[in-house]
Scaffold this motif. Sequence first.
Motif, PDB file in Angstrom:
ATOM      1  N   ASP A   1      16.618   2.937  -0.577  1.00 15.38           N
ATOM      2  CA  ASP A   1      16.765   3.771   0.622  1.00 15.38           C
ATOM      3  C   ASP A   1      15.586   4.728   0.755  1.00 15.38           C
ATOM      4  N   ASP A   2      15.161   5.328  -0.371  1.00 14.50           N
ATOM      5  CA  ASP A   2      14.003   6.234  -0.348  1.00 14.50           C
ATOM      6  C   ASP A   2      12.753   5.487   0.113  1.00 14.50           C
ATOM      7  N   ILE A   3      12.562   4.307  -0.462  1.00 10.09           N
ATOM      8  CA  ILE A   3      11.369   3.524  -0.137  1.00 10.09           C
ATOM      9  C   ILE A   3      11.354   3.167   1.342  1.00 10.09           C
ATOM     10  N   ALA A   4      12.497   2.711   1.856  1.00  7.91           N
ATOM     11  CA  ALA A   4      12.577   2.333   3.267  1.00  7.91           C
ATOM     12  C   ALA A   4      12.312   3.535   4.166  1.00  7.91           C
ATOM     13  N   ARG A   5      12.854   4.691   3.800  1.00 18.06           N
ATOM     14  CA  ARG A   5      12.644   5.897   4.612  1.00 18.06           C
ATOM     15  C   ARG A   5      11.170   6.282   4.634  1.00 18.06           C
ATOM     16  N   HIS A   6      10.517   6.276   3.478  1.00 13.85           N
ATOM     17  CA  HIS A   6       9.093   6.625   3.424  1.00 13.85           C
ATOM     18  C   HIS A   6       8.244   5.603   4.187  1.00 13.85           C
ATOM     19  N   ALA A   7       8.659   4.340   4.135  1.00 12.23           N
ATOM     20  CA  ALA A   7       7.888   3.291   4.807  1.00 12.23           C
ATOM     21  C   ALA A   7       8.182   3.236   6.298  1.00 12.23           C
ATOM     22  N   GLY A   8       9.283   3.869   6.712  1.00  8.92           N
ATOM     23  CA  GLY A   8       9.652   3.847   8.120  1.00  8.92           C
ATOM     24  C   GLY A   8      10.129   2.492   8.590  1.00  8.92           C
ATOM     25  N   VAL A   9      10.798   1.745   7.683  1.00 13.06           N
ATOM     26  CA  VAL A   9      11.296   0.418   8.035  1.00 13.06           C
ATOM     27  C   VAL A   9      12.744   0.299   7.597  1.00 13.06           C
ATOM     28  N   ALA A  10      13.413  -0.735   8.069  1.00 16.31           N
ATOM     29  CA  ALA A  10      14.768  -1.026   7.614  1.00 16.31           C
ATOM     30  C   ALA A  10      14.706  -1.541   6.173  1.00 16.31           C
ATOM     31  N   LYS A  11      15.710  -1.167   5.397  1.00 14.61           N
ATOM     32  CA  LYS A  11      15.733  -1.590   3.998  1.00 14.61           C
ATOM     33  C   LYS A  11      15.720  -3.107   3.873  1.00 14.61           C
ATOM     34  N   GLY A  12      16.352  -3.777   4.830  1.00 20.50           N
ATOM     35  CA  GLY A  12      16.408  -5.236   4.782  1.00 20.50           C
ATOM     36  C   GLY A  12      15.037  -5.884   4.823  1.00 20.50           C
ATOM     37  N   LEU A  13      14.060  -5.223   5.483  1.00 13.35           N
ATOM     38  CA  LEU A  13      12.717  -5.796   5.554  1.00 13.35           C
ATOM     39  C   LEU A  13      12.080  -5.829   4.169  1.00 13.35           C
TER      40      LEU A  13
ATOM     41  N   ALA B   1       0.827  -1.207   0.000  1.00  5.02           N
ATOM     42  CA  ALA B   1       0.000   0.000   0.000  1.00  5.02           C
ATOM     43  C   ALA B   1       0.860   1.256   0.000  1.00  5.02           C
ATOM     44  N   ILE B   2       1.932   1.243   0.782  1.00  5.52           N
ATOM     45  CA  ILE B   2       2.854   2.386   0.800  1.00  5.52           C
ATOM     46  C   ILE B   2       3.495   2.553  -0.572  1.00  5.52           C
ATOM     47  N   GLY B   3       3.898   1.443  -1.179  1.00  2.00           N
ATOM     48  CA  GLY B   3       4.522   1.508  -2.493  1.00  2.00           C
ATOM     49  C   GLY B   3       3.587   2.044  -3.560  1.00  2.00           C
ATOM     50  N   ARG B   4       2.312   1.698  -3.469  1.00  2.00           N
ATOM     51  CA  ARG B   4       1.352   2.228  -4.450  1.00  2.00           C
ATOM     52  C   ARG B   4       1.291   3.742  -4.377  1.00  2.00           C
ATOM     53  N   ARG B   5       1.329   4.288  -3.169  1.00  2.00           N
ATOM     54  CA  ARG B   5       1.306   5.743  -3.021  1.00  2.00           C
ATOM     55  C   ARG B   5       2.612   6.363  -3.509  1.00  2.00           C
ATOM     56  N   LEU B   6       3.732   5.725  -3.208  1.00  2.00           N
ATOM     57  CA  LEU B   6       5.024   6.266  -3.618  1.00  2.00           C
ATOM     58  C   LEU B   6       5.155   6.301  -5.134  1.00  2.00           C
ATOM     59  N   PHE B   7       4.862   5.190  -5.787  1.00  2.00           N
ATOM     60  CA  PHE B   7       5.017   5.129  -7.234  1.00  2.00           C
ATOM     61  C   PHE B   7       3.943   5.931  -7.960  1.00  2.00           C
ATOM     62  N   ALA B   8       2.873   6.278  -7.262  1.00  2.00           N
ATOM     63  CA  ALA B   8       1.859   7.145  -7.867  1.00  2.00           C
ATOM     64  C   ALA B   8       2.386   8.562  -8.039  1.00  2.00           C
ATOM     65  N   ASP B   9       3.268   8.995  -7.146  1.00  3.02           N
ATOM     66  CA  ASP B   9       3.756  10.375  -7.145  1.00  3.02           C
ATOM     67  C   ASP B   9       5.169  10.526  -7.704  1.00  3.02           C
ATOM     68  N   THR B  10       5.929   9.431  -7.773  1.00  3.08           N
ATOM     69  CA  THR B  10       7.335   9.507  -8.134  1.00  3.08           C
ATOM     70  C   THR B  10       7.661   8.461  -9.195  1.00  3.08           C
ATOM     71  N   PRO B  11       8.398   8.818 -10.257  1.00  2.00           N
ATOM     72  CA  PRO B  11       8.779   7.832 -11.261  1.00  2.00           C
ATOM     73  C   PRO B  11       9.603   6.697 -10.663  1.00  2.00           C
TER      74      PRO B  11
ATOM     75  N   TYR C   1       9.519  -5.582  -5.703  1.00  2.00           N
ATOM     76  CA  TYR C   1       8.564  -4.746  -4.974  1.00  2.00           C
ATOM     77  C   TYR C   1       7.574  -4.114  -5.944  1.00  2.00           C
ATOM     78  N   TYR C   2       8.099  -3.586  -7.041  1.00  4.19           N
ATOM     79  CA  TYR C   2       7.254  -2.947  -8.044  1.00  4.19           C
ATOM     80  C   TYR C   2       6.278  -3.957  -8.653  1.00  4.19           C
ATOM     81  N   LEU C   3       6.768  -5.152  -8.963  1.00  7.26           N
ATOM     82  CA  LEU C   3       5.889  -6.176  -9.532  1.00  7.26           C
ATOM     83  C   LEU C   3       4.793  -6.579  -8.552  1.00  7.26           C
ATOM     84  N   ALA C   4       5.129  -6.631  -7.274  1.00  5.94           N
ATOM     85  CA  ALA C   4       4.112  -6.959  -6.265  1.00  5.94           C
ATOM     86  C   ALA C   4       3.030  -5.885  -6.218  1.00  5.94           C
ATOM     87  N   ILE C   5       3.441  -4.624  -6.376  1.00  4.68           N
ATOM     88  CA  ILE C   5       2.484  -3.516  -6.378  1.00  4.68           C
ATOM     89  C   ILE C   5       1.575  -3.607  -7.599  1.00  4.68           C
ATOM     90  N   VAL C   6       2.168  -3.882  -8.767  1.00  4.66           N
ATOM     91  CA  VAL C   6       1.367  -4.015  -9.985  1.00  4.66           C
ATOM     92  C   VAL C   6       0.407  -5.194  -9.862  1.00  4.66           C
TER      93      VAL C   6
END
Length: 229
Positions: free
Chosen positions: A39-51, A22-32, A62-67
């Motif tokens: 790192d950007d995705i993890a920061r916006h999601a508030g989680v460690a990148k490893g997660l 759900a977070i990724g859908r919002r991110l990719f809606a606003d940003t190419p 991640y992108y394919l899961a969102i699609v």
Amino acid sequence: MNDSQQRGTTGRAQVRRAELVAIGRRLFADTPYDALSMDDIARHAGVAKGLIYYYFKSKRGYYLAIVDDSVAALLARAGGDTDLPGAARLRRTIDGYLHYAEHHHAAYRTIATGGVGCDAEVLALRDAVREEMLAAVAEGAYGHRDLPPIARLALVGWLSAVEGTTLEWIGGPSAPDRPGRARLGALLARQLRATLAVIEEFAPECPAPPPSEEPFEPADDLAPVTGSP
């Protein structure tokens, strides 16, 4: 199902994964796509990148899961109310399709255009949507999903026009007389009715269903469906 969907099978993990999607859908809606790093995705999601790597393996995963999630939501919205009679079901399918595009511009554009570049997996998801939409129309019109080649070609032409029209509708400039969802849905339903009539001329084994006498009304935006609203 892509590899990332096989991770996180417990209830808690599924919820966490769904939150990240759900977070990724919002991110990719606003940003190419290329402008977002992990790192950007993890920061916006508030989680460690490893997660994110744990659930999705890579940014592309991640992108394919969102699609994939977007495709499921679109098909759930367009394919609801399977117990309706033929003409009403066709109208509900069109309205559900437009409802999704109206409320999820970026996700719809990704599905309709094939996503980033020429990604074969995203194109496959797009083709799956088209096949399911053709099947839904065939079932609503004829009570079965099998189509003779001439009928399939005609409906593919109609669906291609629907995609182009919908992309223009959600992306074109606003105007006072720009049609709302009900008016556009009525237009597409009328075009479908004409297509079905032509199909009957060329394939008598595919008789067009009788037209509905009711005005085209959009379904309640809060009507429950399987998947995301």
